[in-house]
Design a protein around this motif. Structure first.
Motif, PDB file in Angstrom:
ATOM      1  N   ALA A   1       0.808  -1.350   0.036  1.00  6.59           N
ATOM      2  CA  ALA A   1       0.021   0.034   0.143  1.00  6.59           C
ATOM      3  C   ALA A   1       0.893   1.424  -0.042  1.00  6.59           C
ATOM      4  CB  ALA A   1      -0.945   0.041   1.256  1.00  6.59           C
ATOM      5  N   ALA A   2       1.876   1.295   0.756  1.00 11.61           N
ATOM      6  CA  ALA A   2       2.710   2.470   0.839  1.00 11.61           C
ATOM      7  C   ALA A   2       3.516   2.434  -0.461  1.00 11.61           C
ATOM      8  CB  ALA A   2       3.876   2.299   1.994  1.00 11.61           C
ATOM      9  N   VAL A   3       3.942   1.646  -1.289  1.00  6.00           N
ATOM     10  CA  VAL A   3       4.729   1.859  -2.423  1.00  6.00           C
ATOM     11  C   VAL A   3       3.591   2.183  -3.400  1.00  6.00           C
ATOM     12  CG1 VAL A   3       5.530   0.406  -4.389  1.00  6.00           C
ATOM     13  CG2 VAL A   3       6.443   0.181  -1.956  1.00  6.00           C
ATOM     14  N   ALA A   4       2.312   1.879  -3.359  1.00  4.61           N
ATOM     15  CA  ALA A   4       1.485   2.227  -4.526  1.00  4.61           C
ATOM     16  C   ALA A   4       1.094   3.904  -4.328  1.00  4.61           C
ATOM     17  CB  ALA A   4       0.174   1.329  -4.169  1.00  4.61           C
ATOM     18  N   VAL A   5       0.900   4.192  -2.752  1.00  2.00           N
ATOM     19  CA  VAL A   5       0.473   5.609  -2.647  1.00  2.00           C
ATOM     20  C   VAL A   5       1.702   6.238  -2.968  1.00  2.00           C
ATOM     21  CG1 VAL A   5      -0.002   7.337  -0.590  1.00  2.00           C
ATOM     22  CG2 VAL A   5      -1.298   4.931  -0.918  1.00  2.00           C
ATOM     23  N   ALA A   6       2.895   5.779  -2.629  1.00  2.00           N
ATOM     24  CA  ALA A   6       4.052   6.700  -3.056  1.00  2.00           C
ATOM     25  C   ALA A   6       4.194   7.080  -4.362  1.00  2.00           C
ATOM     26  CB  ALA A   6       5.433   6.173  -2.541  1.00  2.00           C
ATOM     27  N   ALA A   7       3.968   5.898  -5.402  1.00  4.20           N
ATOM     28  CA  ALA A   7       3.968   6.161  -6.826  1.00  4.20           C
ATOM     29  C   ALA A   7       2.988   6.941  -7.015  1.00  4.20           C
ATOM     30  CB  ALA A   7       3.994   4.971  -7.403  1.00  4.20           C
ATOM     31  N   ALA A   8       1.794   6.855  -6.721  1.00  2.00           N
ATOM     32  CA  ALA A   8       0.695   7.778  -7.230  1.00  2.00           C
ATOM     33  C   ALA A   8       0.799   8.990  -6.742  1.00  2.00           C
ATOM     34  CB  ALA A   8      -0.712   7.012  -6.571  1.00  2.00           C
ATOM     35  N   GLY A   9       1.027   9.243  -5.350  1.00  2.61           N
ATOM     36  CA  GLY A   9       1.050  10.512  -4.570  1.00  2.61           C
ATOM     37  C   GLY A   9       2.368  11.290  -5.443  1.00  2.61           C
ATOM     38  N   LEU A  10       3.571  10.841  -5.674  1.00  2.00           N
ATOM     39  CA  LEU A  10       4.486  11.650  -6.247  1.00  2.00           C
ATOM     40  C   LEU A  10       4.115  11.906  -7.727  1.00  2.00           C
ATOM     41  CD1 LEU A  10       7.804  10.047  -4.906  1.00  2.00           C
ATOM     42  CD2 LEU A  10       6.759  12.487  -4.549  1.00  2.00           C
ATOM     43  N   GLY A  11       3.531  10.977  -8.542  1.00  2.00           N
ATOM     44  CA  GLY A  11       3.081  11.156  -9.783  1.00  2.00           C
ATOM     45  C   GLY A  11       1.971  12.357  -9.860  1.00  2.00           C
ATOM     46  N   VAL A  12       0.934  12.492  -8.999  1.00  2.00           N
ATOM     47  CA  VAL A  12       0.214  13.409  -8.975  1.00  2.00           C
ATOM     48  C   VAL A  12       0.641  14.922  -8.608  1.00  2.00           C
ATOM     49  CG1 VAL A  12      -1.911  14.227  -7.742  1.00  2.00           C
ATOM     50  CG2 VAL A  12      -1.821  11.932  -8.400  1.00  2.00           C
ATOM     51  N   ALA A  13       1.572  14.858  -7.647  1.00  3.49           N
ATOM     52  CA  ALA A  13       2.362  16.005  -7.128  1.00  3.49           C
ATOM     53  C   ALA A  13       3.066  16.481  -8.446  1.00  3.49           C
ATOM     54  CB  ALA A  13       3.351  15.840  -6.206  1.00  3.49           C
TER      55      ALA A  13
ATOM     56  N   VAL B   1       3.111  20.673  -4.108  1.00  3.80           N
ATOM     57  CA  VAL B   1       3.826  20.804  -3.012  1.00  3.80           C
ATOM     58  C   VAL B   1       2.981  20.036  -2.069  1.00  3.80           C
ATOM     59  CG1 VAL B   1       4.675  22.276  -1.066  1.00  3.80           C
ATOM     60  CG2 VAL B   1       5.397  22.916  -3.395  1.00  3.80           C
ATOM     61  N   CYS B   2       1.560  20.257  -1.959  1.00  2.62           N
ATOM     62  CA  CYS B   2       0.648  19.951  -0.931  1.00  2.62           C
ATOM     63  C   CYS B   2       0.574  18.383  -1.174  1.00  2.62           C
ATOM     64  CB  CYS B   2      -0.523  20.444  -1.061  1.00  2.62           C
ATOM     65  SG  CYS B   2      -0.507  22.294  -0.206  1.00  2.62           S
ATOM     66  N   CYS B   3       0.777  18.027  -2.377  1.00  5.01           N
ATOM     67  CA  CYS B   3       0.308  16.575  -2.646  1.00  5.01           C
ATOM     68  C   CYS B   3       1.704  15.804  -2.306  1.00  5.01           C
ATOM     69  CB  CYS B   3       0.139  16.296  -4.175  1.00  5.01           C
ATOM     70  SG  CYS B   3      -1.374  16.733  -4.833  1.00  5.01           S
ATOM     71  N   ALA B   4       3.031  16.326  -2.539  1.00  2.80           N
ATOM     72  CA  ALA B   4       4.221  15.752  -2.127  1.00  2.80           C
ATOM     73  C   ALA B   4       3.994  15.748  -0.596  1.00  2.80           C
ATOM     74  CB  ALA B   4       5.218  16.658  -2.504  1.00  2.80           C
ATOM     75  N   ALA B   5       3.842  16.557   0.199  1.00  3.73           N
ATOM     76  CA  ALA B   5       3.631  16.743   1.632  1.00  3.73           C
ATOM     77  C   ALA B   5       2.603  15.811   2.316  1.00  3.73           C
ATOM     78  CB  ALA B   5       3.237  18.138   2.114  1.00  3.73           C
ATOM     79  N   VAL B   6       1.385  15.657   1.573  1.00  6.34           N
ATOM     80  CA  VAL B   6       0.310  14.589   1.954  1.00  6.34           C
ATOM     81  C   VAL B   6       1.049  13.017   1.961  1.00  6.34           C
ATOM     82  CG1 VAL B   6      -1.767  13.586   1.573  1.00  6.34           C
ATOM     83  CG2 VAL B   6      -1.527  15.979   1.749  1.00  6.34           C
ATOM     84  N   THR B   7       1.730  13.040   0.489  1.00  2.00           N
ATOM     85  CA  THR B   7       2.287  11.550   0.249  1.00  2.00           C
ATOM     86  C   THR B   7       3.395  11.154   1.317  1.00  2.00           C
ATOM     87  OG1 THR B   7       1.817  12.186  -2.033  1.00  2.00           O
ATOM     88  CG2 THR B   7       3.545  10.346  -1.373  1.00  2.00           C
ATOM     89  N   ALA B   8       4.182  12.210   1.809  1.00  5.34           N
ATOM     90  CA  ALA B   8       5.308  11.993   2.798  1.00  5.34           C
ATOM     91  C   ALA B   8       4.646  11.433   3.913  1.00  5.34           C
ATOM     92  CB  ALA B   8       6.154  13.205   2.827  1.00  5.34           C
TER      93      ALA B   8
ATOM     94  N   ALA C   1      -6.826  16.172  -6.561  1.00  6.69           N
ATOM     95  CA  ALA C   1      -5.817  16.727  -6.901  1.00  6.69           C
ATOM     96  C   ALA C   1      -5.735  16.182  -8.503  1.00  6.69           C
ATOM     97  CB  ALA C   1      -4.384  16.696  -6.214  1.00  6.69           C
ATOM     98  N   ALA C   2      -5.815  14.973  -8.404  1.00  2.00           N
ATOM     99  CA  ALA C   2      -5.548  14.231  -9.547  1.00  2.00           C
ATOM    100  C   ALA C   2      -6.859  14.641 -10.604  1.00  2.00           C
ATOM    101  CB  ALA C   2      -5.622  12.674  -9.632  1.00  2.00           C
ATOM    102  N   LEU C   3      -8.048  14.614 -10.037  1.00  2.00           N
ATOM    103  CA  LEU C   3      -9.169  15.009 -10.684  1.00  2.00           C
ATOM    104  C   LEU C   3      -9.109  16.543 -11.318  1.00  2.00           C
ATOM    105  CD1 LEU C   3     -11.946  13.051  -8.433  1.00  2.00           C
ATOM    106  CD2 LEU C   3     -11.140  12.440 -11.002  1.00  2.00           C
ATOM    107  N   ARG C   4      -8.566  17.424 -10.390  1.00  2.00           N
ATOM    108  CA  ARG C   4      -8.697  18.633 -10.804  1.00  2.00           C
ATOM    109  C   ARG C   4      -7.485  18.930 -12.097  1.00  2.00           C
ATOM    110  NH1 ARG C   4     -10.201  23.994 -10.828  1.00  2.00           N
ATOM    111  NH2 ARG C   4      -8.931  25.470 -10.133  1.00  2.00           N
ATOM    112  N   VAL C   5      -6.283  18.560 -11.894  1.00  2.00           N
ATOM    113  CA  VAL C   5      -5.446  18.540 -12.992  1.00  2.00           C
ATOM    114  C   VAL C   5      -5.954  18.103 -14.335  1.00  2.00           C
ATOM    115  CG1 VAL C   5      -3.189  18.009 -13.782  1.00  2.00           C
ATOM    116  CG2 VAL C   5      -3.717  18.460 -11.288  1.00  2.00           C
ATOM    117  N   ARG C   6      -6.982  16.826 -14.177  1.00  2.00           N
ATOM    118  CA  ARG C   6      -7.265  16.165 -15.487  1.00  2.00           C
ATOM    119  C   ARG C   6      -8.486  17.344 -15.767  1.00  2.00           C
ATOM    120  NH1 ARG C   6     -11.603  12.741 -16.703  1.00  2.00           N
ATOM    121  NH2 ARG C   6     -11.090  11.210 -18.478  1.00  2.00           N
TER     122      ARG C   6
END
Length: 466
Positions: free
Chosen positions: A297-309, A327-334, A426-431
């Motif tokens: 789960a952590a690996v999946a969220v790390a990849a998705a979170g950094l990707g969205v960021a 920045v906020c997406c990176a912080a939440v992912t961390a 955030a992903a939906l917003r960018v899309r």
């Protein structure tokens, strides 16, 4: 020489690129808050100041009757004493909870000044410092988002500083005497500096040297095309390691070969205090250790979170406040992927709430025919979550928290749920912005926007299109 020649000579003279003396720069920086207060509208400033003072007085009363222990501050002081006295840094145990040192040796070296003062003085001094850091974090969040307008920012800083003490992550940081606000300020100060600054990345490297999780922001810089800043952060972190190895060689060897991997020193994964993804998975699976499922789960969220960021930060041509979203997406992912994230690690709720409040304000400025409630609802729900202290309602159940049904576990994992929802939003917003502009959602521009003031003004002047 004619008057025309005089004018041409004045135009052709190259500008003086010599940096201002350090004393002048310090004077300018220290005078900025005073100038901001003078520029603020007088009546709103007085009203907000009164409300903030009332809130802080209420907090002081609650803090007095809650018998705030500031146990983490005592641990930091013990770490500094171990450095001064040559004691066993990672063998110490302090307070009635037998708390150990968990940060790298470099952090313990920075805690040495706490040994110069008695504990009662430190309780007051560190609380006041954390309130100042909350004000600074709010200012940096406004700067990151580019909202509100400059003459109102002092009012916003006062309001958030006064009322922000009731946000659970901030309240718990003050209660324990934690350093989370200092780390967040270091990181956000670095990220709001111009990309052309040669020293950009140093503060992130220092933060990573104190506590490893901020190193994720160096990865964020790398993914968003700021390679030099990412390497500066990495080199600075390496410098903190070498400094620790030079001053505390035995402690450095022990930390990096043994204690770093001993999660039992930090705390139990499954308790509700842990608002990382690992804690949520452990409670959901009714186990004290999430094992492979937690890692996956952590690996999946790390990849998705950094990707969205990275996607958000590289979408400045379509998305207003793209860097703030990144920045906020990176912080939440961390904080989500950290093995253990105590509730006070979520002080990143401050810039997240500022960003959502800005989106709500921009949405409200749109024509009534197309105005929606989406961002006001998102801001309200997020604010309630961080004001709720929901996880502490389940705290008295102790080990029985592992027996709760998935529905009853929602309050115990409220921050991971909010974090995942934020990444999804955030992903939906960018899309949505890319589709509205006719751009392919998966296509990334080759280089992020330079962030010029002109392009920033253009993005801010069209709220109706957002």
């Amino acid at each position: 020489m004619t008057a025309v020649q005089d004018e041409r000579g004045a135009v052709d003279t190259p500008p003086d690129l010599t940096p201002a003396p350090l004393s002048d720069r310090l004077r300018t920086a220290l005078g900025a808050p005073v100038r901001a207060l003078r520029e603020a509208p007088r009546r709103p400033l007085l009203i907000v100041s009164a409300l903030a003072l009332f809130s802080l007085l209420g907090y002081a009363v609650v803090r007095h009757f809650a018998h705030t222990s500031m146990v983490d501050m005592i641990v930091y002081r013990a770490e500094g004493a171990a450095v001064v006295n040559g004691g066993d840094l990672y063998g110490l145990r302090v307070t009635q909870w037998n708390l150990p040192a968990t940060y790298p040796p470099f952090a313990a070296m920075l805690f040495v000044p706490t040994t110069w003062f008695p504990v009662p003085f430190l309780r007051v001094a560190i609380t006041l410092c954390n309130l100042g850091l909350l004000a600074l974090l709010t200012h940096l969040s406004f700067k990151l988002v580019g909202w509100p307008r400059r003459d109102l920012r002092a009012i916003g800083v006062i309001l958030v500083t006064g009322a922000g003490v009731w946000l659970e992550p901030v309240y718990t940081t003050l209660r324990y005497g934690q350093i989370n606000l200092a780390l967040a300020c270091l990181i956000l100060w670095d990220l709001t500096r111009p990309d052309g600054k040669r020293g950009k990345g140093i503060a992130i490297g220092i933060a990573a040297g104190i506590k490893l999780t901020p190193g994720l922001f160096a990865v964020y810089l790398l993914l968003t095309g700021r390679v030099r800043a990412a390497f500066v952060a990495g080199a600075t972190f390496l410098g903190t390691f070498l400094l620790g190895a030079l001053v505390l060689p035995d402690a450095t060897w022990g930390f990096w070969t043994k204690y770093l991997y001993d999660s039992s020193r930090v705390g139990k994964t499954e308790i509700v205090d842990n608002q990382a993804l690992s804690g949520a998975v452990a409670r959901l699976l009714h186990t004290s250790e999430p094992g492979f499922a937690g890692t996956l789960a952590a690996v999946a969220v790390a990849a998705a979170g950094l990707g969205v960021a990275a996607w958000a930060a590289r979408s400045s041509r379509w998305l207003a406040r793209s860097e703030a979203w990144g920045v906020c997406c990176a912080a939440v992912t961390a904080v989500l992927i950290s093995p253990i994230s105590w509730t006070h690690h979520w002080v990143w709720c401050v810039p997240v709430l500022v960003l959502l409040a800005c989106e709500a304000a921009v949405e409200r400025a749109r024509p009534a025919a197309v105005r929606k409630l989406r961002w006001r609802l998102a801001f309200g729900a997020t604010l309630i979550a961080f004001l709720s202290f929901a996880m502490w309602l389940a705290k008295p159940q102790g080990a029985r928290v592992l027996e709760l049904s998935p529905l009853h576990q929602i309050p115990t994992s409220v921050y991971p749920l909010v974090g995942i929802c934020f990444l999804l939003a955030a992903a939906l917003r960018v899309r949505a912005r890319r589709l509205a502009a006719g751009a392919a959602p998966a296509a990334l521009p080759g280089q992020r926007d330079s962030g010029s003031s002109e392009s920033a003004r253009e993005r801010q002047q069209a709220p109706a299109a957002r």
